[in-house]
Design a protein around this motif. Structure first.
Motif, mmCIF file in Angstrom:
data_model
loop_
_atom_site.group_PDB
_atom_site.id
_atom_site.type_symbol
_atom_site.label_atom_id
_atom_site.label_comp_id
_atom_site.label_asym_id
_atom_site.label_seq_id
_atom_site.Cartn_x
_atom_site.Cartn_y
_atom_site.Cartn_z
ATOM 1 N N ILE A 191 2.467 1.882 -3.739
ATOM 2 C CA ILE A 191 1.237 1.721 -3.987
ATOM 3 C C ILE A 191 0.570 3.446 -4.248
ATOM 4 O O ILE A 191 0.310 3.967 -5.607
ATOM 5 N N ALA A 192 1.073 3.577 -2.722
ATOM 6 C CA ALA A 192 0.692 5.312 -2.797
ATOM 7 C C ALA A 192 1.604 5.951 -3.121
ATOM 8 O O ALA A 192 0.959 7.918 -3.772
ATOM 9 N N GLU A 227 1.974 5.528 -7.684
ATOM 10 C CA GLU A 227 1.078 5.836 -8.981
ATOM 11 C C GLU A 227 0.534 6.445 -9.705
ATOM 12 O O GLU A 227 -0.335 6.349 -10.435
ATOM 13 N N ASP A 228 1.240 8.567 -9.435
ATOM 14 C CA ASP A 228 0.900 8.911 -9.693
ATOM 15 C C ASP A 228 1.645 9.157 -11.291
ATOM 16 O O ASP A 228 1.725 10.422 -11.926
ATOM 17 N N ASP A 284 -10.985 -1.898 -2.552
ATOM 18 C CA ASP A 284 -10.233 -0.254 -2.132
ATOM 19 C C ASP A 284 -8.859 -0.802 -2.693
ATOM 20 O O ASP A 284 -9.062 0.548 -3.584
ATOM 21 N N TRP A 285 -8.351 -1.849 -3.135
ATOM 22 C CA TRP A 285 -6.892 -2.115 -2.833
ATOM 23 C C TRP A 285 -6.292 -2.240 -4.542
ATOM 24 O O TRP A 285 -5.506 -1.779 -5.172
ATOM 25 N N GLY A 342 -7.919 -2.131 -6.794
ATOM 26 C CA GLY A 342 -7.454 -1.623 -8.960
ATOM 27 C C GLY A 342 -7.065 -0.473 -8.925
ATOM 28 O O GLY A 342 -5.767 -0.850 -9.759
ATOM 29 N N ARG A 343 -5.845 0.005 -7.693
ATOM 30 C CA ARG A 343 -4.481 0.226 -7.551
ATOM 31 C C ARG A 343 -3.700 -0.405 -8.134
ATOM 32 O O ARG A 343 -2.912 0.340 -8.319
ATOM 33 N N ALA A 344 -3.528 -1.612 -7.405
ATOM 34 C CA ALA A 344 -2.957 -2.373 -7.460
ATOM 35 C C ALA A 344 -2.507 -2.832 -8.775
ATOM 36 O O ALA A 344 -1.394 -2.549 -9.480
ATOM 37 N N ALA A 404 -3.298 -0.830 -11.356
ATOM 38 C CA ALA A 404 -2.780 0.343 -12.972
ATOM 39 C C ALA A 404 -1.499 0.395 -12.379
ATOM 40 O O ALA A 404 -0.620 0.562 -13.404
ATOM 41 N N LEU A 405 -1.370 -0.222 -10.903
ATOM 42 C CA LEU A 405 0.364 0.087 -11.097
ATOM 43 C C LEU A 405 0.907 -0.775 -11.879
ATOM 44 O O LEU A 405 1.819 -0.797 -12.398
ATOM 45 N N GLN A 457 0.622 -1.343 0.067
ATOM 46 C CA GLN A 457 -0.029 -0.128 0.103
ATOM 47 C C GLN A 457 1.404 1.231 0.294
ATOM 48 O O GLN A 457 0.543 2.380 -0.819
#
Length: 267
Positions: A72-73, A76-77, A105-106, A108-110, A112-113, A69
């Protein structure tokens, strides 16, 4: 952050990796040089730590998730994430989505990264379309295909494509190049006897290759093989492939003491 002239240059976040940061910083600087030459803007997020692979390999999913996490934070940008390591690159791009498969919650972000995370030579060849580099390295080298890069990320031809362009370099293929060196992250700690037998066979194959330098793309494998070669009295130098491709192979090889670190002779 570096600023190339092209305003449309992608911004690449460098995931340095623990081993590069602590044991072989030149690999990080070589990676930056190669990315800049590939027309990228390079950022090195200061909050990065580990990818979480040691905890993951040990079955500690809770701590792995907490580390993931944070990664990713932090990353991810950016347009891309580049890693000079197939194992860390594989952890982010293959195992992060699996880790959060049941966490909406995580997940999709995972994913994407993962989609924009690449191992270094794969990024240079497959994403940026590089077919060669401007570098010189006099000598015969052989190449070890690290397990994660080969089996998880399909990295095989890419380093050879770039090495073929290095002036003065002669590549001789390593016998059983695709066989594990015995490092395997926590494997070498859990099963030291098996690991030692594997790296012993790898070192013997390196000796039979006739090469004076061994290259690979994962520092863990390189340190494992360099340690065995050094303890065996082998003269073969061991380096990360990025050092050669970037023309930054002037520092002492892995497991080789610098002149300043060598004890002074008495008498």
């Amino acid at each position: 952050m570096t600023e190339p002239e092209d305003d449309d240059a992608p911004t690449v976040a460098l995931f340095v990796t623990c081993l590069v940061d602590l044991f072989r910083p030149v690999v990080g600087f070589a990676t930056i040089r190669l990315l800049e030459r590939a027309g990228c803007r390079v950022v090195v997020p200061e909050v990065q730590t580990c990818c979480g692979q040691p905890a993951y390999n040990s079955g500690d999913r809770a701590d792995t998730a907490a580390i993931a996490q944070q990664v990713i934070a932090a990353f991810e940008d950016y347009d891309y994430v580049v890693v000079p390591s197939g194992s860390c690159g594989g952890m982010i791009s293959r195992h992060y989505p699996e880790l959060f498969a049941h966490d909406p919650d995580w997940h999709g972000r995972a994913e994407a990264l993962a989609a924009k995370t690449h191992e270094l030579v794969s990024f240079l060849v497959d994403v940026r379309g590089m077919t060669g580099v401007e570098a010189r390295f006099a000598g015969r080298v052989t190449y070890h295909d690290s397990c994660s890069g080969l089996r998880e990320l399909s990295i095989k031809a890419q380093p050879r494509t770039l090495l073929a362009s290095v002036d003065g370099l002669e590549l001789t293929e390593l016998e059983d190049a695709e066989v594990c060196c015995g490092f395997g992250g926590t494997f070498c700690v859990k099963y030291p006897d098996i690991s030692n037998a594997m790296v012993t066979r790898k070192a013997e194959a390196v000796g039979r290759s006739g090469a004076d330098t061994l290259l690979a793309g994962d520092l863990g494998c390189l340190m494992n093989m360099a340690g065995k070669l050094s303890r065996s009295g082998s003269p073969v130098a061991v380096r990360h492939v990025a050092e050669v491709l970037a023309g930054m192979a002037d520092e002492p090889a892995i497991a080789a003491a610098s002149d300043a670190a060598k004890p002074a002779r008495k008498g």
